[in-house]
Design a protein around this motif. Structure first.
Motif, PDB file in Angstrom:
ATOM      1  N   ALA A  15       0.835  -1.204   0.000  1.00 24.71           N
ATOM      2  CA  ALA A  15       0.000   0.000   0.000  1.00 24.71           C
ATOM      3  C   ALA A  15       0.871   1.257   0.000  1.00 24.71           C
ATOM      4  CB  ALA A  15      -0.940  -0.006   1.203  1.00 24.71           C
ATOM      5  N   ALA A  16       1.965   1.241   0.758  1.00 22.71           N
ATOM      6  CA  ALA A  16       2.873   2.389   0.795  1.00 22.71           C
ATOM      7  C   ALA A  16       3.523   2.608  -0.563  1.00 22.71           C
ATOM      8  CB  ALA A  16       3.942   2.183   1.867  1.00 22.71           C
ATOM      9  N   ASP A  17       3.948   1.531  -1.202  1.00 22.35           N
ATOM     10  CA  ASP A  17       4.572   1.655  -2.522  1.00 22.35           C
ATOM     11  C   ASP A  17       3.588   2.190  -3.559  1.00 22.35           C
ATOM     12  OD1 ASP A  17       7.018   0.824  -1.580  1.00 22.35           O
ATOM     13  OD2 ASP A  17       6.755  -1.270  -2.195  1.00 22.35           O
ATOM     14  N   VAL A  18       2.359   1.703  -3.517  1.00 27.97           N
ATOM     15  CA  VAL A  18       1.336   2.182  -4.460  1.00 27.97           C
ATOM     16  C   VAL A  18       1.059   3.669  -4.223  1.00 27.97           C
ATOM     17  CG1 VAL A  18      -1.118   1.987  -5.068  1.00 27.97           C
ATOM     18  CG2 VAL A  18       0.284  -0.078  -4.827  1.00 27.97           C
ATOM     19  N   ALA A  19       0.911   4.066  -2.945  1.00 29.66           N
ATOM     20  CA  ALA A  19       0.640   5.471  -2.625  1.00 29.66           C
ATOM     21  C   ALA A  19       1.806   6.365  -3.043  1.00 29.66           C
ATOM     22  CB  ALA A  19       0.361   5.626  -1.128  1.00 29.66           C
ATOM     23  N   ALA A  20       3.025   5.919  -2.802  1.00 30.76           N
ATOM     24  CA  ALA A  20       4.193   6.710  -3.181  1.00 30.76           C
ATOM     25  C   ALA A  20       4.257   6.891  -4.688  1.00 30.76           C
ATOM     26  CB  ALA A  20       5.469   6.042  -2.670  1.00 30.76           C
ATOM     27  N   LYS A  21       4.007   5.817  -5.420  1.00 28.69           N
ATOM     28  CA  LYS A  21       4.026   5.903  -6.878  1.00 28.69           C
ATOM     29  C   LYS A  21       2.942   6.846  -7.383  1.00 28.69           C
ATOM     30  CE  LYS A  21       4.147   3.028 -10.999  1.00 28.69           C
ATOM     31  NZ  LYS A  21       4.113   1.663 -11.532  1.00 28.69           N
ATOM     32  N   ARG A  22       1.764   6.770  -6.787  1.00 25.01           N
ATOM     33  CA  ARG A  22       0.652   7.629  -7.183  1.00 25.01           C
ATOM     34  C   ARG A  22       0.994   9.098  -6.951  1.00 25.01           C
ATOM     35  NH1 ARG A  22      -3.761   4.706  -5.181  1.00 25.01           N
ATOM     36  NH2 ARG A  22      -3.067   5.322  -3.120  1.00 25.01           N
ATOM     37  N   GLN A  23       1.772   9.375  -5.926  1.00 20.54           N
ATOM     38  CA  GLN A  23       2.167  10.751  -5.618  1.00 20.54           C
ATOM     39  C   GLN A  23       3.475  11.150  -6.293  1.00 20.54           C
ATOM     40  OE1 GLN A  23       2.285  10.977  -1.324  1.00 20.54           O
ATOM     41  NE2 GLN A  23       0.086  11.345  -1.191  1.00 20.54           N
ATOM     42  N   LYS A  24       3.969  10.276  -7.148  1.00 19.93           N
ATOM     43  CA  LYS A  24       5.243  10.515  -7.839  1.00 19.93           C
ATOM     44  C   LYS A  24       6.339  10.809  -6.807  1.00 19.93           C
ATOM     45  CE  LYS A  24       3.243  12.117 -12.177  1.00 19.93           C
ATOM     46  NZ  LYS A  24       1.847  11.850 -11.966  1.00 19.93           N
ATOM     47  N   SER A  25       6.401   9.961  -5.816  1.00 21.80           N
ATOM     48  CA  SER A  25       7.349  10.106  -4.722  1.00 21.80           C
ATOM     49  C   SER A  25       8.007   8.753  -4.483  1.00 21.80           C
ATOM     50  CB  SER A  25       6.589  10.572  -3.473  1.00 21.80           C
ATOM     51  OG  SER A  25       7.478  10.867  -2.430  1.00 21.80           O
ATOM     52  N   ASN A  26       8.644   8.607  -3.352  1.00 21.55           N
ATOM     53  CA  ASN A  26       9.204   7.312  -3.002  1.00 21.55           C
ATOM     54  C   ASN A  26       8.734   6.922  -1.607  1.00 21.55           C
ATOM     55  OD1 ASN A  26      11.078   8.393  -1.007  1.00 21.55           O
ATOM     56  ND2 ASN A  26      12.288   9.128  -2.739  1.00 21.55           N
ATOM     57  N   ARG A  27       9.014   5.697  -1.257  1.00 16.65           N
ATOM     58  CA  ARG A  27       8.552   5.150   0.022  1.00 16.65           C
ATOM     59  C   ARG A  27       9.061   5.971   1.213  1.00 16.65           C
ATOM     60  NH1 ARG A  27      10.847  -0.498   0.680  1.00 16.65           N
ATOM     61  NH2 ARG A  27       9.516  -0.956  -1.101  1.00 16.65           N
ATOM     62  N   SER A  28      10.321   6.344   1.183  1.00 10.67           N
ATOM     63  CA  SER A  28      10.893   7.100   2.306  1.00 10.67           C
ATOM     64  C   SER A  28      10.198   8.449   2.489  1.00 10.67           C
ATOM     65  CB  SER A  28      12.388   7.318   2.091  1.00 10.67           C
ATOM     66  OG  SER A  28      13.076   6.099   2.164  1.00 10.67           O
ATOM     67  N   ALA A  29       9.970   9.156   1.402  1.00 12.35           N
ATOM     68  CA  ALA A  29       9.297  10.457   1.482  1.00 12.35           C
ATOM     69  C   ALA A  29       7.872  10.291   1.991  1.00 12.35           C
ATOM     70  CB  ALA A  29       9.306  11.141   0.127  1.00 12.35           C
ATOM     71  N   LEU A  30       7.192   9.254   1.522  1.00 10.96           N
ATOM     72  CA  LEU A  30       5.830   8.991   1.973  1.00 10.96           C
ATOM     73  C   LEU A  30       5.805   8.748   3.485  1.00 10.96           C
ATOM     74  CD1 LEU A  30       2.849   8.268   0.892  1.00 10.96           C
ATOM     75  CD2 LEU A  30       3.587   5.931   1.359  1.00 10.96           C
ATOM     76  N   ILE A  31       6.717   7.939   3.973  1.00 12.70           N
ATOM     77  CA  ILE A  31       6.761   7.635   5.405  1.00 12.70           C
ATOM     78  C   ILE A  31       7.147   8.870   6.211  1.00 12.70           C
ATOM     79  CG2 ILE A  31       7.979   6.279   7.162  1.00 12.70           C
ATOM     80  CD1 ILE A  31       8.041   3.977   5.058  1.00 12.70           C
ATOM     81  N   ARG A  32       8.100   9.664   5.731  1.00 11.56           N
ATOM     82  CA  ARG A  32       8.479  10.900   6.431  1.00 11.56           C
ATOM     83  C   ARG A  32       7.280  11.839   6.546  1.00 11.56           C
ATOM     84  NH1 ARG A  32      13.221  10.457   3.395  1.00 11.56           N
ATOM     85  NH2 ARG A  32      12.415  11.893   1.822  1.00 11.56           N
ATOM     86  N   ASN A  33       6.572  12.030   5.432  1.00 11.75           N
ATOM     87  CA  ASN A  33       5.409  12.928   5.447  1.00 11.75           C
ATOM     88  C   ASN A  33       4.319  12.406   6.369  1.00 11.75           C
ATOM     89  OD1 ASN A  33       6.571  14.754   3.678  1.00 11.75           O
ATOM     90  ND2 ASN A  33       5.715  13.768   1.871  1.00 11.75           N
ATOM     91  N   ALA A  34       4.069  11.107   6.323  1.00 17.20           N
ATOM     92  CA  ALA A  34       3.050  10.519   7.197  1.00 17.20           C
ATOM     93  C   ALA A  34       3.424  10.690   8.662  1.00 17.20           C
ATOM     94  CB  ALA A  34       2.865   9.042   6.858  1.00 17.20           C
ATOM     95  N   LEU A  35       4.690  10.500   8.983  1.00 23.97           N
ATOM     96  CA  LEU A  35       5.140  10.650  10.365  1.00 23.97           C
ATOM     97  C   LEU A  35       5.043  12.103  10.822  1.00 23.97           C
ATOM     98  CD1 LEU A  35       6.263   9.373  12.895  1.00 23.97           C
ATOM     99  CD2 LEU A  35       8.557   9.565  11.905  1.00 23.97           C
ATOM    100  N   ARG A  36       5.405  13.036   9.952  1.00 30.72           N
ATOM    101  CA  ARG A  36       5.268  14.462  10.294  1.00 30.72           C
ATOM    102  C   ARG A  36       3.806  14.797  10.602  1.00 30.72           C
ATOM    103  NH1 ARG A  36       8.573  15.470   5.636  1.00 30.72           N
ATOM    104  NH2 ARG A  36      10.718  15.695   6.326  1.00 30.72           N
TER     105      ARG A  36
END
Length: 77
Positions: A15-36
């Motif tokens: 799910a994280a990989d799909v969301a990151a791809k959809r946002q044209k981002s990567n897994r690390s950025a997605l997790i950083r933003n979610a944690l913030r």
């Protein structure tokens, strides 16, 4: 930045990989933003709880807020 290890189950990782791809981002950025966002929300909840405890300890009296209610009321025509 530091590199850390985070253990995720396969479904959450996918799910994280799909969301990151959809946002044209990567897994690390997605997790950083979610944690913030999560930490910001936790801080907001903490502040709301402080306010709640403060008002329980020292409730407002009607005369303290009546002035503001009267000022905010629509004038009669």
């Amino acid at each position: 930045m530091q590199t850390i290890q985070v253990v995720l189950d396969a479904k959450l990782l996918k799910a994280a990989d799909v969301a990151a791809k959809r946002q044209k981002s990567n897994r690390s950025a997605l997790i950083r933003n979610a944690l913030r966002q999560h930490l910001k929300r936790l801080r907001e909840l903490e502040l709301e709880e402080q306010d709640r405890r403060g008002y329980l300890a020292k409730p407002q009296r009607e005369r303290e807020f009546r002035l503001w209610e009267d000022a905010a009321a629509w004038p009669e025509l």
